[in-house]
Design an enzyme around this catalytic site. Structure first.
Site, PDB file in Angstrom:
ATOM      1  N   SER A  52       0.790   0.423 -15.116  1.00 45.45           N
ATOM      2  CA  SER A  52       0.571  -0.288 -16.373  1.00 45.45           C
ATOM      3  C   SER A  52      -0.798  -0.977 -16.427  1.00 45.45           C
ATOM      4  O   SER A  52      -1.832  -0.323 -16.473  1.00 45.45           O
ATOM      5  CB  SER A  52       1.711  -1.283 -16.589  1.00 45.45           C
ATOM      6  OG  SER A  52       1.708  -1.790 -17.903  1.00 45.45           O
ATOM      7  N   GLU A  67     -14.327   4.485 -16.121  1.00 46.19           N
ATOM      8  CA  GLU A  67     -14.947   5.151 -17.263  1.00 46.19           C
ATOM      9  C   GLU A  67     -16.035   4.332 -17.947  1.00 46.19           C
ATOM     10  O   GLU A  67     -16.894   4.895 -18.623  1.00 46.19           O
ATOM     11  CB  GLU A  67     -13.866   5.534 -18.278  1.00 46.19           C
ATOM     12  CG  GLU A  67     -12.872   6.557 -17.718  1.00 46.19           C
ATOM     13  CD  GLU A  67     -11.767   6.939 -18.689  1.00 46.19           C
ATOM     14  OE1 GLU A  67     -10.946   7.802 -18.333  1.00 46.19           O
ATOM     15  OE2 GLU A  67     -11.723   6.365 -19.809  1.00 46.19           O
ATOM     16  N   LYS A 111       2.394   4.672 -15.937  1.00 44.87           N
ATOM     17  CA  LYS A 111       3.052   3.996 -17.052  1.00 44.87           C
ATOM     18  C   LYS A 111       2.023   3.747 -18.154  1.00 44.87           C
ATOM     19  O   LYS A 111       1.185   2.863 -18.054  1.00 44.87           O
ATOM     20  CB  LYS A 111       3.663   2.660 -16.614  1.00 44.87           C
ATOM     21  CG  LYS A 111       4.374   1.909 -17.742  1.00 44.87           C
ATOM     22  CD  LYS A 111       4.958   0.593 -17.253  1.00 44.87           C
ATOM     23  CE  LYS A 111       5.625  -0.172 -18.391  1.00 44.87           C
ATOM     24  NZ  LYS A 111       4.656  -0.620 -19.412  1.00 44.87           N
TER      25      LYS A 111
END
Length: 440
Positions: A359, A370, A384
């Site tokens: 999560s 990124e 998740k």
């Protein structure tokens, strides 16, 4: 001015008096009074005429004017609401309530159980079971009903503060009964100062045998009981140890920081609670200027607040770059970007993850990869990719349900897939060293 005129014309006035008989004072007064009375009568008559004119204004016409005005206002309001309906109704777009027929089905079955079932039934527990059944129907592991006791513990954990002695415990069920064991001892707490350790088995609390009690009983007695001081007996290495502890406000420390090499800093984040971002900043503040590389350890971090993942990402990511994206139930995607200047700049960053990183941990890991050029080391994460909202009910219980899916900064979904590290290292003992190699 009047005085000057009077003095100037004094002689003229004397001549006039000689030639003309002056009226008596009473005569002058009478003339003034008569004149005044005439003016008052005229004024009174004028007022009367005005009143008659206003009263004589047609009452029906007044009513008609009011009605016409009301109709015009209603039409204008209706046009405004119609033209802006989508905006005005956005928060209630999905709001639907149970119908009478649907409610009657539930009521009918509830009454049959209460009135006809052979055994006594606890009404509150029956209602809770029904609510849990609705969430179970969704088939979503992350949408659920949480009772009052468990919800308060969850809230405390995420809030970062609670009243207690500074331990986490879990229950194990054996043939000999229930065993509660200490799984974590927080720093600078009564439990740590008393010498309690991870792995200690709880035997008794205030003289009450705990063999038939679960972890919730122990936690609730310490946190909510009438006593502020408790006597806890534990078993360690087959020896019984008794300690006295006074409950206090415990601040949960989710972040641990240290320097691994001359220029490499290390922070371990255990959970994304309400205070975690501030704790990360405090850990970074302790690093001197020579620390140019950083390892962020998210192993075994199951997540927490989405907002906290956003705050921590803002610490490392350049303002204006993407952090994550949210995809709602209609498929609409909203991009969330870094809004602050970088708090602390590092030349190189590596992120450690494993199968229990989930999560919010995955959001941060991908955001750093990124949008900040970080490398991810370890094993594939949990996967998740959904977002839940929680609400506290009037009863004190909590409901949690999935409302959206999150995507990475570049729009990638890891839901039920997980993050594959840039550098896979299965050996736990070698993972930190591998992360150090990446940032050297």
């Amino acid at each position: 001015m009047k005085k000057e005129n009077k003095e100037k014309d004094n002689n003229t006035e004397k001549d006039n008096l000689r030639q003309k008989k002056v009226p008596s004072k009473s005569k002058i007064k009478t003339d003034v009074e008569n004149h005044s009375k005439k003016d008052k009568i005229a004024l009174k008559n004028n007022d009367s005429n005005d009143i008659k004119t206003s009263i004589s204004f047609n009452l029906i016409e007044v009513i008609i004017i009011i009605l016409i005005t009301g109709i015009i206002v209603s039409i204008i309001s209706g046009v405004i609401v119609y033209n802006n309906y989508d905006r005005l109704n956005i928060n209630n777009k999905y709001e639907e309530t149970i119908s009478k027929s649907e409610l009657s089905k539930f009521e009918e079955n509830y009454n049959k159980i209460i009135n006809k079932y052979v055994e006594d039934v606890d009404r509150d527990e029956l209602i809770e079971a029904a609510i849990k059944g609705m969430y179970n129907y969704l088939g979503d592991d992350y949408s659920m009903y949480i009772d009052k006791d468990d919800s308060s513990s969850l809230e405390e954990s995420l809030r970062g503060q609670y009243t207690g002695i500074g331990i986490e415990i879990s229950s194990m069920y054996t043939q000999d009964g229930n065993i509660s064991v200490i799984t974590k001892v927080f720093d600078d707490t009564p439990a740590q100062k008393a010498g309690l350790k991870v792995g200690d088995l709880l035997i008794s609390l205030n003289g009450v045998d705990l063999s038939d009690k679960d972890a919730a009983y122990v936690a609730n007695t310490i946190k909510y009981g009438e006593k502020d001081t408790h006597i806890l007996k534990v078993m360690r290495d087959e020896k019984e140890i008794e300690v006295e502890l006074s409950r206090t406000l415990v601040n949960i420390n989710y972040v641990h920081g240290e320097i691994l090499d001359k220029n490499i800093g290390y922070i371990k984040i255990d959970s994304f609670g309400a205070t975690t971002a501030d704790q990360v900043k405090l850990a970074l503040d302790k690093f001197d200027k020579n620390i140019t590389s950083l390892i962020v350890d998210l192993r075994d971090n199951s997540g927490g607040y989405l907002s906290t993942a956003d705050e921590i990402s803002n610490i490392f990511i350049e303002k204006g770059k993407n952090i994550y994206q949210i995809k709602d139930r209609e498929g609409k995607i909203t991009v969330y970007k870094a809004t602050n200047e970088i708090y602390r700049k590092f030349d190189k960053i590596s992120v450690l993850i494993n199968e229990n990183s989930a999560s919010a941990s995955e959001i941060l890991a991908l955001a750093l990869k990124e949008s900040a050029g970080a490398k991810i080391v370890g094993t594939k994460s949990f996967g998740k990719g959904s977002v839940q909202e929680t609400e506290i009910l009037d009863s004190g219980a909590m409901v949690k349900y999935t409302v959206a899916y999150w995507l990475s900064a570049n729009g990638n979904s890891i839901n039920e897939v997980g993050i594959t590290p840039d550098i896979i290292e299965e050996n736990v003992d070698k993972q930190i060293n591998k992360a150090k190699e990446v940032v050297k």
